[in-house]
Design an enzyme around this catalytic site. Structure first.
Site, PDB file in Angstrom:
ATOM      1  N   LYS A 114     -13.960  57.087  80.285  1.00  0.00           N
ATOM      2  CA  LYS A 114     -14.921  57.687  78.994  1.00  0.00           C
ATOM      3  C   LYS A 114     -16.277  58.168  79.472  1.00  0.00           C
ATOM      4  CE  LYS A 114     -14.873  52.843  79.804  1.00  0.00           C
ATOM      5  NZ  LYS A 114     -14.853  51.233  79.865  1.00  0.00           N
ATOM      6  N   SER A 148     -10.054  54.113  84.071  1.00  0.00           N
ATOM      7  CA  SER A 148     -10.646  53.440  82.580  1.00  0.00           C
ATOM      8  C   SER A 148     -12.581  53.552  82.490  1.00  0.00           C
ATOM      9  CB  SER A 148     -10.118  51.620  83.095  1.00  0.00           C
ATOM     10  OG  SER A 148     -11.350  51.186  82.057  1.00  0.00           O
ATOM     11  N   ASP A 165      -8.265  53.176  75.835  1.00  0.00           N
ATOM     12  CA  ASP A 165      -8.474  52.859  77.204  1.00  0.00           C
ATOM     13  C   ASP A 165      -9.707  51.629  76.012  1.00  0.00           C
ATOM     14  OD1 ASP A 165     -10.175  52.136  79.955  1.00  0.00           O
ATOM     15  OD2 ASP A 165     -11.527  51.482  78.233  1.00  0.00           O
ATOM     16  N   HIS A 170     -22.368  53.603  86.341  1.00  0.00           N
ATOM     17  CA  HIS A 170     -22.096  52.462  86.123  1.00  0.00           C
ATOM     18  C   HIS A 170     -21.336  51.636  87.066  1.00  0.00           C
ATOM     19  CE1 HIS A 170     -18.355  50.889  83.389  1.00  0.00           C
ATOM     20  NE2 HIS A 170     -17.769  50.301  84.782  1.00  0.00           N
ATOM     21  N   ARG A 202      -5.990  44.172  80.012  1.00  0.00           N
ATOM     22  CA  ARG A 202      -6.135  44.233  80.989  1.00  0.00           C
ATOM     23  C   ARG A 202      -7.199  42.487  81.527  1.00  0.00           C
ATOM     24  NH1 ARG A 202      -9.252  48.424  83.549  1.00  0.00           N
ATOM     25  NH2 ARG A 202      -9.560  47.752  85.246  1.00  0.00           N
TER      26      ARG A 202
END
Length: 434
Positions: free
Chosen positions: A187, A183, A161, A82, A168
């Site tokens: 996930k 966040s 989320d 990520h 956001r």
């Protein structure tokens, strides 16, 4: 428990307790608070921060807002990557097929663009027919058949989320270590993976401008992951200049394909390969960096990574012909250019301004319900260190011929600094936090 009391408590700089955080997450999930109250608490968190305990409670509550996946019946290590977001950062489209080609199972759940940074889902949806919304059975089938799937957040995974992420993006509440960490990790932990590599950006084009802040975020992410049984490490990478040359959804997919063909920009290829190497090491697929890199380079050079991307596109309903025919993309036909007003060298290229310019053209969102244009964007023709002559083209705009083009062009002119001498080269990867 009244929303206004929780908002006031955080606004005044006090820590929330676990019950208050769980009430907030439940309200966001089930829409029992109006959006303006959810947004107010998000802003209070950005301004006042959260303690380590608050961040852990927030992450746990967001995980519990949905289901946790289990891929234990599928052979192979489950690993993901990520990025915290950058301009021109399309590494997921390169490393996911490469990692799958090297024997990993990659259940990659990605997001849409936040602020001036692009999102993997928006890029993928520029491929005709590509489906990022898969049911869990279809998600499982893709992993069984291909070894990789790149999808959006499902209704079952951390639904809190999904609500907070969208708010956001449009309320200037992105830049919070606690919100970013909760966040991402809610996930990723719910994804059912065993290992995770984080690419934490810092610099002008990142949400974390200072390396010290990025280091704190990276350590927070690594600690949350490892505490929840997911082997996690983070790379700190510079995001002062756009990664690669293309910024914009279809343009970035094309550049990713070119990289898998061996024709990509060196900075993009190098970072993508390094991230896959770290994924293989954490997953136990390779025992040494040299062995891992040899394996990744083989997948890149042999075309196995490209074949895997073709299989991913086909599996998820997309048109695999785009791999060989870029005319299948709906690229904007109009062009404009930013040119040099003097001779010299490109000294710097502000990634945030480039990202904002692409967003103005339509590649990103100002509001939750904005439509993203897959075919607009910017190609950086000259990166920092390049020599320039007066009138030489620095950047190319793909646009739709409307008034937004002038605003975007002004930002791009401001983004580029020309100097008499080239800048000193700096490494892209600054640290690895294990």
């Amino acid at each position: 428990m009244r929303a206004v009391d929780i908002i006031r408590k955080k606004r005044d700089g006090n820590s929330l307790d676990q019950a208050e955080i769980e009430a907030f997450v439940s309200a966001a999930t089930h829409h029992t608070w109006p959006e303006y109250q959810v947004s107010a608490l998000l802003m209070a968190v950005v301004l006042r921060g959260m303690s380590a305990d608050e961040t852990a409670w927030l992450t746990a509550a967001m995980i519990r807002s949905g289901s946790t996946l289990d891929w234990s019946d599928l052979p192979g290590p489950k690993v993901d990557k990520h990025s915290t977001g950058g301009v021109g950062d399309k590494t997921s489209l390169i490393l996911a097929p490469l990692a799958a080609a090297c024997g990993c199972v990659v259940p990659m759940m990605s997001g849409r663009g936040l602020g001036h940074t692009g999102g993997t889902l928006d890029k993928l949806e520029s491929i005709p027919g590509f489906r990022v919304r898969l049911s869990l059975p279809d998600f499982r089938s893709a992993l069984q058949n291909v070894g990789c799937a790149l999808i959006g957040q499902t209704a079952e995974i951390a639904p809190a989320d999904k609500v907070l992420y969208a708010l956001r993006d449009v309320t200037a509440t992105v830049e919070s270590i606690a919100l970013i960490a909760a966040s991402i990790m809610s996930k990723k932990i719910a994804e059912g993976i065993q290992a995770l590599v984080m690419d934490v950006k810092f610099g002008r084009g990142a949400f974390m401008k200072r390396i010290d802040d990025a280091r704190v975020l990276a350590r927070t992410l690594v600690d949350i992951g490892n505490a929840n049984g997911v082997r996690t490490e983070a790379l700190l990478t510079a995001m002062d200049t756009p990664l690669g040359h293309n910024v914009g959804n279809a343009l970035e997919v094309i550049e990713s394909i070119e990289t898998l063909k061996g024709n990509g920009p060196k900075d993009l290829e190098s970072l993508s390969v390094t991230l896959v190497v770290r994924m293989l090491l954490l997953a136990g697929v390779a025992q040494s960096e040299a062995g891992a890199e040899a394996r990744v380079r083989e997948a890149l050079g042999s075309g196995a990574g490209l074949d895997k991307l073709r299989a991913i596109i086909r599996q998820q309903g997309g048109d695999p012909v785009v791999i060989d025919d870029y005319n299948r993309f709906e690229l904007a036909r109009d062009r404009a250019y930013v040119t040099a007003d003097k001779s010299g060298f490109v000294s710097s290229l502000d990634a945030e301004l480039v990202g904002r310019a692409a967003m103005i053209l339509g590649a990103g969102r100002d509001r939750v319900d904005d439509r993203v244009d897959p075919g607009v964007g910017v190609t950086v023709l000259k990166k920092p260190g390049a020599r320039l002559c007066v009138g030489e083209r620095i950047m190319e705009l793909y646009h739709r011929g409307d008034a937004r083009t002038d605003r975007a062009t002004d930002l791009l002119r401001a983004a580029c600094v020309i100097a008499e001498r080239p800048p000193a080269p700096l490494p892209l990867i600054r640290e690895i936090i294990e």
